[in-house]
Structures are given as structure tokens and as C-alpha cells.
Design a protein around this motif. Structure first.
Motif: not given
Length: 263
Positions: A157-158, A155
Motif C-alpha cells: 500500500p502506498q 501490492e
């Protein structure tokens, strides 16, 4: 006064404490009246004052603190061992697609294992003493915590990863500067909740080899052998109080370790 009914509102800490004490007094009063008016059978639900009155005998004759110490020790060892195993396994499964494809689905499926049914397997493998009980509680933690770590890894964030990549970070540097601090700060909340679950399993596993002691063994001996109901309620309330204390200590440690999460 209107602030008391604001949706998801926040009250000042002194106000919360005062209202909480009023609520506690109301619960005790209603409980006492229900027993005195024989709405509750006093042989099944004793009065709060009967429960309070049995505490000296619990401490002096029944060695409550010795049993409580054994339960806390057993739980503490399982928390440490469970975290030490779950964190690296969860990280590698969550980070690398190959391992996720190989094992991810099976790891998630372990959450549906009927844990109480596995106790005979742990007895066969480790005997009936404290070491077996710690391993059982560790397994109970692992089936939830590994999945939680995997989810927390995935989860992130990229955009955090991409930002570090633009600075020329290596794969290990990305893991060290992005995934490890972010995942630990998030999974700490999961760990606190899982600790509460392990607390309940501890009472169950202590029924094995009751001579070794623990709160679970003491509850069995007092109620099923001596039918001392008020002591049973006292021990349940003490377990709730000690569990709540550990919860608050872990949350305090969480705020100290990850202040950015609470800012």
C-alpha cells in the motif's frame, strides 16, 4: 457438535488431530477393502499393508535413504540459489518503472515456458550430472518466484511509503524499512508453494543419468525394470511425507521470522 459445521470455523488442535486420524483410518480401511474385494487390481494398486511390508527391503537393499538424501540435497541447493537470484531481480523490476517497462512483461511471460522441454538445453549447457539438475530446478523456481516478488513489491500500500516519506526518509530508507520487510513477509508464502512445485520437477530431472541416484531414479529402476509396484507406492508416499515435513518446517520458520503476519 455444531462447531464442526461452522463456515470457515476453527477447531481446537486436539480435535483436529483426532478427526484427522479417524479420516486416515477410514482411507486405509476403504483402500484395503477395495483391493481385497478386487475392485482395484492388486497388481496395479497394492494394499496399504503390502506397501508397508516392503519398507525394510527398500531401506536395506535399495538404499532408500541414500537416494532420498540426494533428492533433498538437490532441491535444497536449488531453493537457496533460486531465492538468491529471484529476490534482487524481483525487487529492482518491481521498484523502478524503467526496469518494469523494459523487462516486466517478458519476466511474466516466462511462466508459460514448458519447463520439461528445456531439459535438453540444460544438458547441452551443463552436462548430465548433479550441477545441471540443480540449475534446472533453480530455473523452474525462478520463472515463478521472480514474478511473485514483482507482484508483492507492487501490492505494498502506498500509504506505508507516504508515512515514511513524511518522516524525511531517503529512497534507500524507504526500501529498507518498508519494501524489504513487507515484501519478504508476503513472498515467503509464495516461496513455500513454489518449493512444492520444484519437488515434483526433481523426480523428472533425476531420470537423467539415473546412475547418479535420487528418488526419481530409484522409482524408475524399481518399477520399469523390476515391476515392484508396492515399492513405487511406498516411495510416492514417502515423498509426500517428506515434502509435507519441509512445508511445515518452512511455515514454522515463516511464523518465527514474521510473527506480525500471523498475529
Amino acid at each position: 457438535m455444531s462447531s464442526l459445521f461452522v463456515l470457515r470455523g476453527q477447531l481446537p488442535k486436539p480435535t483436529r488431530i483426532q478427526i484427522g486420524l479417524i479420516g486416515l483410518a477410514a482411507i486405509i480401511l476403504v483402500w484395503w477393502l477395495a483391493v481385497k474385494l478386487q475392485i482395484f487390481n492388486p497388481k496395479i494398486i497394492p494394499t496399504p499393508f503390502a506397501i508397508l511390508g516392503c519398507l525394510p527391503e527398500l531401506v536395506a537393499r535399495d538404499q532408500m535413504f541414500r537416494h532420498l538424501g540426494l533428492t533433498i540435497f538437490m532441491n535444497g541447493m536449488s531453493w537457496i540459489e533460486g531465492a538468491a537470484i529471484a529476490l534482487p531481480i524481483g525487487f529492482v523490476i518491481g521498484l523502478f518503472p524503467l526496469l518494469s517497462a523494459l523487462f516486466g512483461g517478458y519476466i511474466q511471460a516466462t511462466r508459460y515456458i514448458p519447463l520439461t522441454a528445456t531439459i535438453v538445453l540444460f544438458m547441452a549447457a551443463f552436462g548430465i550430472y548433479m550441477f545441471m539438475k540443480v540449475q534446472f530446478l533453480t530455473f523452474a523456481i525462478l520463472v515463478y518466484l521472480i514474478t511473485a516478488v514483482v507482484f508483492r513489491v507492487q501490492e505494498i500500500p502506498q500509504v506505508y511509503v507516504d508515512a515514511v516519506k513524511t518522516l524525511g526518509a531517503s529512497k534507500w530508507q524507504i526500501i529498507k524499512t518498508v519494501f524489504i520487510p513487507q515484501v519478504l513477509s508476503r513472498v515467503s508464502t509464495d516461496f513455500i508453494n513454489i518449493v512444492a512445485i520444484s519437488w515434483t520437477y526433481a523426480i523428472y530431472v533425476e531420470l537423467i543419468n539415473k546412475q547418479e541416484g535420487g528418488i526419481g531414479a530409484l522409482i524408475y529402476n524399481l518399477y520399469f525394470r523390476q515391476n515392484e509396484t508396492e515399492k513405487l507406492y511406498a516411495l510416492i508416499l514417502i515423498m509426500v511425507a517428506v515434502g509435507f515435513l519441509f512445508d511445515q518446517l518452512l511455515r514454522l520458520a515463516d511464523r518465527k521470522a514474521f510473527p506480525f503476519k500471523h498475529s
